[in-house]
Design an enzyme around this catalytic site. Structure first.
Site, PDB file in Angstrom:
ATOM      1  N   TYR A 150      49.425  46.463  27.245  1.00  0.00           N
ATOM      2  CA  TYR A 150      48.277  46.491  28.155  1.00  0.00           C
ATOM      3  C   TYR A 150      48.332  47.724  29.065  1.00  0.00           C
ATOM      4  CZ  TYR A 150      45.091  44.528  31.730  1.00  0.00           C
ATOM      5  OH  TYR A 150      44.080  44.309  32.618  1.00  0.00           O
ATOM      6  N   SER A 198      43.751  49.566  35.172  1.00  0.00           N
ATOM      7  CA  SER A 198      44.504  48.497  35.838  1.00  0.00           C
ATOM      8  C   SER A 198      45.716  49.087  36.541  1.00  0.00           C
ATOM      9  CB  SER A 198      44.979  47.486  34.795  1.00  0.00           C
ATOM     10  OG  SER A 198      45.924  46.617  35.370  1.00  0.00           O
ATOM     11  N   ALA A 203      47.408  50.825  27.174  1.00  0.00           N
ATOM     12  CA  ALA A 203      45.966  50.859  26.905  1.00  0.00           C
ATOM     13  C   ALA A 203      45.195  51.241  28.169  1.00  0.00           C
ATOM     14  CB  ALA A 203      45.500  49.496  26.396  1.00  0.00           C
ATOM     15  N   LYS A 204      45.606  50.657  29.300  1.00  0.00           N
ATOM     16  CA  LYS A 204      44.855  50.886  30.541  1.00  0.00           C
ATOM     17  C   LYS A 204      45.023  52.323  31.039  1.00  0.00           C
ATOM     18  CE  LYS A 204      42.665  47.109  31.260  1.00  0.00           C
ATOM     19  NZ  LYS A 204      41.233  47.124  30.859  1.00  0.00           N
ATOM     20  N   ASP A 226      29.224  40.051  25.043  1.00  0.00           N
ATOM     21  CA  ASP A 226      30.526  39.382  24.907  1.00  0.00           C
ATOM     22  C   ASP A 226      30.727  39.073  23.425  1.00  0.00           C
ATOM     23  OD1 ASP A 226      32.939  37.620  25.419  1.00  0.00           O
ATOM     24  OD2 ASP A 226      32.295  37.947  27.477  1.00  0.00           O
ATOM     25  N   LEU A 248      35.204  39.091  35.626  1.00  0.00           N
ATOM     26  CA  LEU A 248      34.688  40.287  36.298  1.00  0.00           C
ATOM     27  C   LEU A 248      33.394  40.791  35.665  1.00  0.00           C
ATOM     28  CD1 LEU A 248      38.103  42.066  36.819  1.00  0.00           C
ATOM     29  CD2 LEU A 248      36.436  41.701  38.643  1.00  0.00           C
ATOM     30  N   ASN A 259      34.224  46.833  30.169  1.00  0.00           N
ATOM     31  CA  ASN A 259      34.985  45.806  30.877  1.00  0.00           C
ATOM     32  C   ASN A 259      35.752  44.857  29.940  1.00  0.00           C
ATOM     33  OD1 ASN A 259      35.360  43.734  33.271  1.00  0.00           O
ATOM     34  ND2 ASN A 259      34.340  42.598  31.624  1.00  0.00           N
TER      35      ASN A 259
HETATM   36  N1  LIG Z   1      41.540  40.042  36.495  1.00  0.00           N
HETATM   37  C1  LIG Z   1      42.262  41.047  36.954  1.00  0.00           C
HETATM   38  O1  LIG Z   1      42.935  40.952  37.981  1.00  0.00           O
HETATM   39  C2  LIG Z   1      42.259  42.357  36.245  1.00  0.00           C
HETATM   40  C3  LIG Z   1      43.147  43.344  36.689  1.00  0.00           C
HETATM   41  C4  LIG Z   1      43.113  44.604  36.101  1.00  0.00           C
HETATM   42  C5  LIG Z   1      42.232  44.825  35.064  1.00  0.00           C
HETATM   43  N2  LIG Z   1      41.419  43.830  34.621  1.00  0.00           N
HETATM   44  C6  LIG Z   1      40.512  44.153  33.530  1.00  0.00           C
HETATM   45  O2  LIG Z   1      39.202  43.747  33.870  1.00  0.00           O
HETATM   46  C7  LIG Z   1      38.491  43.401  32.685  1.00  0.00           C
HETATM   47  C8  LIG Z   1      37.896  42.018  32.823  1.00  0.00           C
HETATM   48  O3  LIG Z   1      38.965  41.104  33.019  1.00  0.00           O
HETATM   49  P1  LIG Z   1      38.766  39.604  33.503  1.00  0.00           P
HETATM   50  O4  LIG Z   1      39.892  39.306  34.404  1.00  0.00           O
HETATM   51  O5  LIG Z   1      37.386  39.363  33.936  1.00  0.00           O
HETATM   52  O6  LIG Z   1      39.069  38.854  32.120  1.00  0.00           O
HETATM   53  P2  LIG Z   1      38.349  37.622  31.433  1.00  0.00           P
HETATM   54  O7  LIG Z   1      39.298  37.181  30.372  1.00  0.00           O
HETATM   55  O8  LIG Z   1      37.917  36.630  32.453  1.00  0.00           O
HETATM   56  O9  LIG Z   1      37.044  38.267  30.781  1.00  0.00           O
HETATM   57  C9  LIG Z   1      37.129  39.157  29.723  1.00  0.00           C
HETATM   58  C10 LIG Z   1      35.899  38.978  28.864  1.00  0.00           C
HETATM   59  O10 LIG Z   1      35.963  39.951  27.805  1.00  0.00           O
HETATM   60  C11 LIG Z   1      35.545  39.321  26.614  1.00  0.00           C
HETATM   61  N3  LIG Z   1      36.111  40.024  25.462  1.00  0.00           N
HETATM   62  C12 LIG Z   1      37.398  40.048  25.055  1.00  0.00           C
HETATM   63  N4  LIG Z   1      37.531  40.765  23.930  1.00  0.00           N
HETATM   64  C13 LIG Z   1      36.292  41.234  23.628  1.00  0.00           C
HETATM   65  C14 LIG Z   1      35.782  42.053  22.599  1.00  0.00           C
HETATM   66  N5  LIG Z   1      36.588  42.510  21.642  1.00  0.00           N
HETATM   67  N6  LIG Z   1      34.457  42.331  22.589  1.00  0.00           N
HETATM   68  C15 LIG Z   1      33.632  41.868  23.540  1.00  0.00           C
HETATM   69  N7  LIG Z   1      34.066  41.072  24.555  1.00  0.00           N
HETATM   70  C16 LIG Z   1      35.380  40.776  24.604  1.00  0.00           C
HETATM   71  C17 LIG Z   1      36.076  37.905  26.715  1.00  0.00           C
HETATM   72  O11 LIG Z   1      35.391  37.023  25.829  1.00  0.00           O
HETATM   73  C18 LIG Z   1      35.833  37.597  28.187  1.00  0.00           C
HETATM   74  O12 LIG Z   1      34.574  36.990  28.409  1.00  0.00           O
HETATM   75  C19 LIG Z   1      39.487  43.539  31.542  1.00  0.00           C
HETATM   76  O13 LIG Z   1      39.356  44.802  30.943  1.00  0.00           O
HETATM   77  C20 LIG Z   1      40.817  43.443  32.236  1.00  0.00           C
HETATM   78  O14 LIG Z   1      41.843  44.056  31.502  1.00  0.00           O
HETATM   79  C21 LIG Z   1      41.411  42.612  35.185  1.00  0.00           C
END
Ligand SMILES: NC(=O)c1ccc[n+]([C@@H]2O[C@H](COP(=O)([O-])OP(=O)(O)OC[C@H]3O[C@@H](n4cnc5c(N)ncnc54)[C@H](O)[C@@H]3O)[C@@H](O)[C@H]2O)c1
Length: 296
Positions: free
Chosen positions: A160, A147, A163-164, A38, A19, A95
């Site tokens: 999770y 989330s 936290a969310k 990142d 995302l 994010n």
């Molecule tokens: N994918 C979903 O359906 C979904 C649903 C609800 C919430 N989210 C939230 O959306 C956000 C993005 O999720 P996603 O699905 O793209 O996940 P993803 O795992 O594809 O991407 C997350 C990115 O965050 C980076 N990251 C992790 N820890 C980090 C840190 N300490 N410092 C800097 N970067 C860090 C990772 O390297 C990764 O590139 C997250 O907060 C996730 O909780 C996602």
């Protein structure tokens, strides 16, 4: 590149994949200059660099900054670098995130702490680092990534989900404190088929749940027209808002304030007939004293 966010400066954390990557590209396509953040200690650094290069290659402006959002000094350095280069920070998209899913029976304190640290302390560090600049320039847009797991609950995600939902609390108060500085704070509750959801949904659903279908919502929340204190759900091209409501409530006379009486009238206490959103904690005090005065 031109558009909705012309001249704005944005930071997107965790933008090396999923995302965050899609948000960074969409913000840049709308005209914003973007800091692509990142982790620097993993292979993700390369994809963060590639995304910044992609934006620059398309005529936008971006740079990659490797920083762990849990490291407040590294985050401060990232913000300072952006301020030195571009003179302002208009948009922060918190994010970055991780999962450590386990049923509560198996969840350890370390699993809980780590997830809280990345999502909650990460968003705190980044919001804190941009807050002064946003106040001074009298403009800011902060987006927390919440989330449905936190808002509604999800098996195996106690850490999770906590936290969310903490991020919703952070949003609520930053909204109040940021209002007079034109800082608007919102939350995104996305659903997208990223590495985070790998293997958890069927192929048709996966194809529908693209990260790209969510990012227009982020560009909206990052824009001058953004609302504030809003939880925007987004997934597969669908957009909805989650509200936190409270029922009108019931006044109990001093001699009725017993657990048994609460149990007896719980249907009435919890009846959602004319529920409405409360603006802040004082609205609840006002409501209760009004109710008490009118019922005494
Ligand atoms: N994918 C979903 O359906 C979904 C649903 C609800 C919430 N989210 C939230 O959306 C956000 C993005 O999720 P996603 O699905 O793209 O996940 P993803 O795992 O594809 O991407 C997350 C990115 O965050 C980076 N990251 C992790 N820890 C980090 C840190 N300490 N410092 C800097 N970067 C860090 C990772 O390297 C990764 O590139 C997250 O907060 C996730 O909780 C996602």
């Amino acid at each position: 590149m031109s558009g909705f966010l012309e001249g704005r400066v944005a930071i997107v954390t965790g933008a090396g994949a999923g995302l965050g990557r899609s948000h960074a590209l969409a913000l840049a396509a709308a005209g914003a200059k973007v800091v692509v953040n990142d982790l620097s200690s993993t292979g993700d650094a390369r994809s963060g660099e590639a995304i910044a290069a992609e934006i620059n290659g398309q005529g936008g402006e971006a740079f990659y900054f490797g920083a762990n959002v849990t490291d407040a000094n590294a985050v401060d350095e990232m913000v300072l670098t952006a301020l030195k280069k571009w003179g302002r920070i208009d948009i922060l998209v918190n994010n970055a995130g991780i999962l450590r899913d386990k049923s509560f029976a198996k969840l350890t304190a370390d699993d809980f702490r780590l997830v809280m640290e990345v999502h909650v302390m990460g968003a705190f560090n980044c919001s804190k680092a941009v807050w002064t600049a946003m106040r001074e320039q009298n403009y800011g847009r902060i987006i927390m990534t919440s989330s449905a797991s936190g808002i509604y609950g999800n098996f195996g995600q106690a850490n999770y989900a906590a936290a969310k939902m903490a991020l919703v609390g952070l949003m609520n108060t930053l909204h109040i404190e940021g209002e007079k500085y034109n800082i608007r704070v919102n939350a995104l509750a996305p659903t997208a088929y990223t590495q985070m959801l790998a293997g958890l949904v069927d192929e048709n659903t996966a194809q529908m749940l693209t990260a790209e279908s969510v990012s227009a919502g982020v560009v909206f929340l990052a824009s001058e027209e953004a609302p504030s204190k809003t939880i925007l759900g987004a997934g597969g091209g669908c957009f909805a808002v989650s509200h936190i409501y409270e029922t009108p409530g019931v006044y109990l006379h001093a001699d009725e304030r017993t657990p048994a009486e609460i149990a007896r009238r719980f249907g009435e206490i919890s009846a959602p007939i004319t529920e409405g959103a409360l603006e802040n904690a004082f609205s609840q005090i006002k409501k209760f004293s009004h109710l008490a005065k009118n019922s005494a």
